[in-house]
Scaffold this motif. Structure first.
Motif, PDB file in Angstrom:
ATOM      1  N   TYR A  25       0.801  -1.070  -0.039  1.00 34.46           N
ATOM      2  CA  TYR A  25      -0.111  -0.046   0.119  1.00 34.46           C
ATOM      3  C   TYR A  25       0.887   1.176  -0.087  1.00 34.46           C
ATOM      4  O   TYR A  25       0.437   2.240  -0.683  1.00 34.46           O
ATOM      5  N   ALA A  26       1.844   1.356   0.659  1.00 33.65           N
ATOM      6  CA  ALA A  26       2.625   2.472   1.059  1.00 33.65           C
ATOM      7  C   ALA A  26       3.423   2.559  -0.505  1.00 33.65           C
ATOM      8  O   ALA A  26       3.708   3.800  -0.848  1.00 33.65           O
ATOM      9  N   ALA A  27       3.741   1.715  -1.054  1.00 30.28           N
ATOM     10  CA  ALA A  27       4.635   1.614  -2.294  1.00 30.28           C
ATOM     11  C   ALA A  27       3.838   2.365  -3.326  1.00 30.28           C
ATOM     12  O   ALA A  27       4.184   3.167  -4.177  1.00 30.28           O
ATOM     13  N   VAL A  28       2.529   1.754  -3.437  1.00 28.39           N
ATOM     14  CA  VAL A  28       1.518   2.336  -4.430  1.00 28.39           C
ATOM     15  C   VAL A  28       1.322   3.671  -4.288  1.00 28.39           C
ATOM     16  O   VAL A  28       1.104   4.822  -4.940  1.00 28.39           O
ATOM     17  N   ARG A  29       0.821   4.024  -2.886  1.00 30.96           N
ATOM     18  CA  ARG A  29       0.747   5.267  -2.595  1.00 30.96           C
ATOM     19  C   ARG A  29       1.212   6.594  -2.852  1.00 30.96           C
ATOM     20  O   ARG A  29       1.096   7.610  -3.142  1.00 30.96           O
ATOM     21  N   ASP A  30       2.819   6.117  -2.578  1.00 26.74           N
ATOM     22  CA  ASP A  30       3.737   6.907  -2.898  1.00 26.74           C
ATOM     23  C   ASP A  30       3.901   7.113  -4.345  1.00 26.74           C
ATOM     24  O   ASP A  30       4.693   8.028  -4.795  1.00 26.74           O
ATOM     25  N   LEU A  31       3.630   6.515  -5.324  1.00 25.92           N
ATOM     26  CA  LEU A  31       3.872   6.718  -6.689  1.00 25.92           C
ATOM     27  C   LEU A  31       2.891   7.668  -7.198  1.00 25.92           C
ATOM     28  O   LEU A  31       1.907   7.819  -6.553  1.00 25.92           O
ATOM     29  N   PRO A  32       3.647   8.652  -7.996  1.00 25.72           N
ATOM     30  CA  PRO A  32       2.746   9.724  -8.805  1.00 25.72           C
ATOM     31  C   PRO A  32       1.673   9.124  -9.467  1.00 25.72           C
ATOM     32  O   PRO A  32       1.594   8.035 -10.061  1.00 25.72           O
ATOM     33  N   THR A  33       0.664   9.968  -9.683  1.00 20.23           N
ATOM     34  CA  THR A  33      -0.583   9.732 -10.557  1.00 20.23           C
ATOM     35  C   THR A  33      -0.077   9.166 -11.937  1.00 20.23           C
ATOM     36  O   THR A  33      -0.528   7.893 -12.316  1.00 20.23           O
ATOM     37  N   ASP A  34       0.758   9.857 -12.514  1.00 19.29           N
ATOM     38  CA  ASP A  34       1.082   9.418 -13.902  1.00 19.29           C
ATOM     39  C   ASP A  34       1.982   8.059 -13.894  1.00 19.29           C
ATOM     40  O   ASP A  34       1.699   7.371 -14.753  1.00 19.29           O
ATOM     41  N   GLU A  35       2.604   7.859 -12.985  1.00 19.86           N
ATOM     42  CA  GLU A  35       3.219   6.505 -12.821  1.00 19.86           C
ATOM     43  C   GLU A  35       2.329   5.264 -12.461  1.00 19.86           C
ATOM     44  O   GLU A  35       2.574   4.233 -13.106  1.00 19.86           O
ATOM     45  N   LEU A  36       1.267   5.664 -11.748  1.00 18.88           N
ATOM     46  CA  LEU A  36       0.290   4.530 -11.449  1.00 18.88           C
ATOM     47  C   LEU A  36      -0.411   4.304 -12.964  1.00 18.88           C
ATOM     48  O   LEU A  36      -0.781   3.137 -13.163  1.00 18.88           O
ATOM     49  N   ARG A  65      -5.993   8.871  -8.594  1.00 21.27           N
ATOM     50  CA  ARG A  65      -6.174  10.294  -8.000  1.00 21.27           C
ATOM     51  C   ARG A  65      -6.627   9.904  -6.376  1.00 21.27           C
ATOM     52  O   ARG A  65      -6.610  10.575  -5.364  1.00 21.27           O
ATOM     53  N   LYS A  66      -7.741   8.962  -6.382  1.00 27.92           N
ATOM     54  CA  LYS A  66      -8.497   8.650  -5.165  1.00 27.92           C
ATOM     55  C   LYS A  66      -8.077   7.549  -4.181  1.00 27.92           C
ATOM     56  O   LYS A  66      -8.817   7.393  -3.177  1.00 27.92           O
ATOM     57  N   TYR A  67      -7.118   6.735  -4.816  1.00 28.47           N
ATOM     58  CA  TYR A  67      -6.877   5.490  -4.023  1.00 28.47           C
ATOM     59  C   TYR A  67      -6.084   5.859  -2.752  1.00 28.47           C
ATOM     60  O   TYR A  67      -5.481   6.842  -2.383  1.00 28.47           O
ATOM     61  N   ALA A  68      -6.742   5.107  -1.651  1.00 33.78           N
ATOM     62  CA  ALA A  68      -6.465   5.270  -0.250  1.00 33.78           C
ATOM     63  C   ALA A  68      -6.165   3.892   0.133  1.00 33.78           C
ATOM     64  O   ALA A  68      -6.945   2.903   0.425  1.00 33.78           O
ATOM     65  N   GLY A  69      -4.757   3.334   0.224  1.00 35.35           N
ATOM     66  CA  GLY A  69      -4.309   2.023   0.439  1.00 35.35           C
ATOM     67  C   GLY A  69      -4.848   1.568   1.859  1.00 35.35           C
ATOM     68  O   GLY A  69      -4.873   0.462   2.117  1.00 35.35           O
ATOM     69  N   ASP A  70      -5.148   2.540   2.844  1.00 37.41           N
ATOM     70  CA  ASP A  70      -5.337   2.116   4.233  1.00 37.41           C
ATOM     71  C   ASP A  70      -6.507   1.541   4.426  1.00 37.41           C
ATOM     72  O   ASP A  70      -7.212   1.323   5.451  1.00 37.41           O
ATOM     73  N   ALA A 105      -7.739  -2.615   0.128  1.00 37.97           N
ATOM     74  CA  ALA A 105      -8.029  -3.087  -0.908  1.00 37.97           C
ATOM     75  C   ALA A 105      -6.854  -2.745  -1.784  1.00 37.97           C
ATOM     76  O   ALA A 105      -6.256  -1.779  -1.431  1.00 37.97           O
ATOM     77  N   ASN A 106      -6.160  -3.763  -2.608  1.00 40.62           N
ATOM     78  CA  ASN A 106      -5.016  -3.228  -3.269  1.00 40.62           C
ATOM     79  C   ASN A 106      -5.405  -2.491  -4.288  1.00 40.62           C
ATOM     80  O   ASN A 106      -6.739  -2.562  -4.855  1.00 40.62           O
ATOM     81  N   PHE A 107      -4.527  -1.760  -4.970  1.00 39.77           N
ATOM     82  CA  PHE A 107      -4.748  -0.946  -6.059  1.00 39.77           C
ATOM     83  C   PHE A 107      -5.416  -1.328  -7.457  1.00 39.77           C
ATOM     84  O   PHE A 107      -6.430  -0.880  -7.873  1.00 39.77           O
ATOM     85  N   GLU A 108      -4.869  -2.724  -7.726  1.00 34.61           N
ATOM     86  CA  GLU A 108      -5.431  -3.111  -8.962  1.00 34.61           C
ATOM     87  C   GLU A 108      -6.835  -3.423  -8.733  1.00 34.61           C
ATOM     88  O   GLU A 108      -7.615  -3.249  -9.588  1.00 34.61           O
TER      89      GLU A 108
END
Length: 108
Positions: A14-25, A66-71, A74-77
């Motif tokens: 979650y921390a790794a995905v949350r810290d990625l900039p939107t364009d990289e995600l 833009r709206k993902y909150a890993g806490d 749910a994983n980002f995918e």
């Protein structure tokens, strides 16, 4: 003890995905948009352009990034897939009747 390690792994993900900039995600998960669009497109009439589904799905992916909150657990995918399908379902509504949308998994 295994549960603790698994929880720690999820937190790190979650921390790794949350810290990625939107364009990289968006770049990293663009393949997910294509996969979902082709899956849904196979269940829709031939008049539905797959590129329109991909475009709608990309809007859903950008919204998810833009709206993902890993806490929230749910994983980002998983989260992005829901948003992508939702965006595609908004487009499906204009092309097809309720029966086809339901069969394709586009909502309704």
């Amino acid at each position: 003890m295994g549960e603790s390690n698994r929880t720690t792994g999820f937190a790190a993900e979650y921390a790794a995905v949350r810290d990625l900039p939107t364009d990289e995600l968006v770049e990293k998960y663009a393949h997910l948009v294509r996969r979902i669009a082709y899956h849904l497109g196979g269940r829709l009439p031939a008049s539905v352009d797959i590129n329109d589904l991909v475009q709608a799905g990309m809007l859903g992916l950008m919204e998810a990034a833009r709206k993902y909150a890993g806490d929230r657990g749910a994983n980002f995918e998983t989260y992005a897939g829901i948003r992508i399908r939702g965006r595609c379902s908004m487009n499906c509504a204009g092309w097809t009747g309720c029966r086809v949308r339901y069969t394709a998994g586009c909502g309704a």
